[in-house]
Design an enzyme around this catalytic site. Sequence first.
Site, PDB file in Angstrom:
ATOM      1  N   CYS A 199      -1.633   9.252   1.961  1.00 36.92           N
ATOM      2  CA  CYS A 199      -1.380   8.753   0.606  1.00 36.92           C
ATOM      3  C   CYS A 199      -2.547   9.016  -0.331  1.00 36.92           C
ATOM      4  O   CYS A 199      -2.376   9.035  -1.548  1.00 36.92           O
ATOM      5  CB  CYS A 199      -1.057   7.266   0.652  1.00 36.92           C
ATOM      6  SG  CYS A 199      -2.349   6.257   1.403  1.00 36.92           S
ATOM      7  N   GLU A 226       0.873  -1.175   0.000  1.00 35.88           N
ATOM      8  CA  GLU A 226       0.000   0.000   0.000  1.00 35.88           C
ATOM      9  C   GLU A 226       0.909   1.223   0.000  1.00 35.88           C
ATOM     10  O   GLU A 226       1.454   1.609   1.037  1.00 35.88           O
ATOM     11  CB  GLU A 226      -0.930  -0.011   1.217  1.00 35.88           C
ATOM     12  CG  GLU A 226      -1.925  -1.151   1.235  1.00 35.88           C
ATOM     13  CD  GLU A 226      -2.930  -1.080   0.107  1.00 35.88           C
ATOM     14  OE1 GLU A 226      -3.125   0.024  -0.457  1.00 35.88           O
ATOM     15  OE2 GLU A 226      -3.531  -2.115  -0.231  1.00 35.88           O
TER      16      GLU A 226
END
Length: 486
Positions: A251, A213
Amino acid sequence: MNEMVELGKSLAEVRETFRGGRTRGVAWRKTQLRAIIKFLTDNEDQIFKALEQDLGKHPVEAYRDEVGVVKKSANLALNCVEKWMAPKKGHIPLLFFPSKGEVLPEPFGVVLIFASWNFPISLSLDPLIGAISAGNTVVLKPSELAPACSSFLASALPSYLDPKAIKVIEGGTDIAEQLLQEKWDKIFFTGSPQVGRIVMSAAARHLTPVTLELGGKCPTILDSLSGSSDMEVAVKRIAGAKWGACSGQACIATDYVLVERKNAYILVDLLKKIIQRFYGENLKNLKNLSKIVSKHHFDRVRKLLEDPIVAASIVHGGSVDEENLTIEPTILLDPPLDAEIMTEEIFGPLLPIISLDNIQESIEVINSRPKPLAIYAFTKNEAFKKQILTQTSSGSVTFNDVMVHFVCDTLPFGGVGQSGFGRYHGKYSFDAFSNEKAILQRSFLIELEARYPPWNDFKMQFLRLAYSFNYIGLVLLYLGLKRTSR
């Protein structure tokens, strides 16, 4: 040396626990999920304090992005884990009759989870929920860049969870490197693409499956909206997601906005008003804004503004407070596309706005860069939506909002290309930590001689028809053979 010995003992214990088999049962899984919910309920205030100490998060933001989202995830897993565990009936073609097929989810085994510092509670516990639901034993490595949260997880979690099956290992890069030398059944990593490459390289030595991720420059496209109220809602959502989610240190935060030139100053003016309302105007007394996690990251973000050409594009903000590690919400209009602020992930409270002659050009801008973790687009134009979906690639696309897909457990979350690979959240978290084992049970009643030598034309015809699933043809071939044999 003692640290290495203790690490070795911890790894040996979780391996032995998995081999013992108790984590495979539904009772163990449910007990651990209930324990996570209790841990969050009992320790909410301590979690808020740790998050404020590490990142300056307000308790409301901390509950929204850390405590609440994990509770929701744990409750979903608790309610669904038996269903997720159950073998699924597999469709078996008539050619295999009589047979029965199933797909049985089984745990990978001993898994390693690396958590990130920007959401140190949720990015530790959310993957942990998936790993537990799937029946694995786990070693969790929190980020040393959020030391208060890391210390709290290491000290408090063992009194709630099975300490022989779930270990929290603290430490810096030396411990991380040591962990990567070990053989794991699955590695789940949240962090930067640079470190992701190191993790993947280490995993390759043992052919260990990984979920990465990572991050990326998530663009927001702002198309012309018909009403001023719609525009205000869109800009409020952009501002809230950019500066209200760990001060842009996320993110999935908006990295830059693409807008038609005629709307650029409207956007800037609306953003200024919302910044004032949400966060205030005085740098020394900014409200509801997280701090930059460390001096190193503060210097990195500040350096993005030191390029004179980039600094000339600032239309709001730009002030920094080194003592408190805060940077004012900053808007830049048309910084150079080849400047570092437009080529590297910002991960901070700076928002570049890129103005275009036509909003269709936004697709070209996005496609000129690595595939992002998420694309956000505010538009009512259905044809343009279809164009975005078919002409770009990203981990996800959200229309008319920002970041909310992260808390939608019924949708998979993850990246593509440089923004990562693998999916989790909800059932997808269970799947991320499970091996889908195919089971085929056959009978002794019927034997297809065409699968064996000696070979002949009939067997070739039979196989051609069988592999094309032409069962009528097989019957006719068989009847023809019967007539010929009379």
